[in-house]
Design an enzyme around this catalytic site. Structure first.
Site, PDB file in Angstrom:
ATOM      1  N   GLY A  79     -20.599  30.045 -52.856  1.00  0.00           N
ATOM      2  CA  GLY A  79     -21.274  29.211 -51.868  1.00  0.00           C
ATOM      3  C   GLY A  79     -20.538  29.005 -50.631  1.00  0.00           C
ATOM      4  CD  GLU A 117     -17.370  24.070 -53.981  1.00  0.00           C
ATOM      5  OE1 GLU A 117     -18.583  23.959 -53.811  1.00  0.00           O
ATOM      6  OE2 GLU A 117     -16.560  25.235 -54.127  1.00  0.00           O
TER       7      GLU A 117
END
Ligand code: 5RP
Length: 227
Positions: free
Chosen positions: A97, A103
């Site tokens: 992604g 993240e």
């Protein structure tokens, strides 16, 4: 229920009262967010979420999960996300992604990092199935590509899905999707990538996951780190 749903529901059932939980990005993370919101609604689970992307922010908002902005926290109890590849040695590949930067920040700032995958994501070597995404500062991409080639990398800038432009991450970076010689282990590659100027972040998550949950035809296997 498919294996992604199964593992997401399993992990959502592990969340405890009062936790601050980081929400990953992707289809497995979406199932997790859905079940977490369901538990909040049906069981009164007291949980506060921190999202890793615009997509997970919108999903959490739609489902009524209370959210903290990432810039307002320095640590959290647990981060929960999917991955593209996992090894039995607990290394991960992420970032197919566009939300790698948040993240990895959330994974690092968490007491625990739970990873949810189906059995197809288990590999013997990071980079076995997918190229390694390397986010680069746009003006540095050629210099970074040369540095990556010098350590045996091969790859190019990621294109948009219809091929008429360059993919831009949510952090405003370009992405080099790179393959490396199979003799380079994840820890060596991680160390090399961490030293190259111009790399904003990369998709190898080494020594970050504390627990990996693998769904295989409805059964959940739990791997945890020796640390
Ligand atoms: C996004 C990620 C995702 O977690 C990874 O791509 C897995 O996605 P999915 O759950 O849809 O298979 O790393 O950066």
């Amino acid at each position: 229920m498919n294996d992604k749903q199964k593992v997401a529901v399993h992990v959502a059932n592990l969340i405890e009262q009062g936790m601050v939980v980081g929400l990953g990005t992707g289809s497995t993370a979406n199932y997790f967010i859905e079940h977490l919101a369901k538990r909040r609604q049906e069981e009164g689970l007291d949980v506060t979420a921190v999202a890793s992307s615009v997509v997970s922010t919108i999903k959490a908002q739609q489902l009524g999960l209370p959210l903290l902005a990432i810039e307002h926290i320095s640590q959290l109890d647990l981060y929960v996300d999917g991955a593209d590849e996992v090894t039995l040695g607990m290394s991960l590949l992420k970032g197919r992604g566009f939300d790698l930067v948040k993240e990895k920040l959330l994974a690092k700032a968490s007491e625990q990092f739970y990873v949810m995958v189906d059995n197809e994501k288990v590999v013997s070597r990071i980079g076995e199935k997918f190229p390694i995404p390397v986010e680069v500062t746009p003006f540095a991409w050629k210099m970074v590509l040369r540095s990556l080639q010098q350590i045996g990398g091969d790859g190019d800038l990621r294109q948009t899905s219809n091929g008429d432009g360059l993919a831009i991450t949510s952090h405003g970076s370009l992405v080099l999707d790179m393959t490396f010689d199979s003799s380079l282990a994840a820890d060596e590659l991680n160390a090399e990538l961490n030293t190259i100027p111009g790399i904003v972040e990369h998709g190898i998550f080494h020594y970050l996951a504390t627990d990996i949950f693998v769904a295989n035809q409805g059964e959940i296997e739990h791997l945890d780190s020796p640390q």
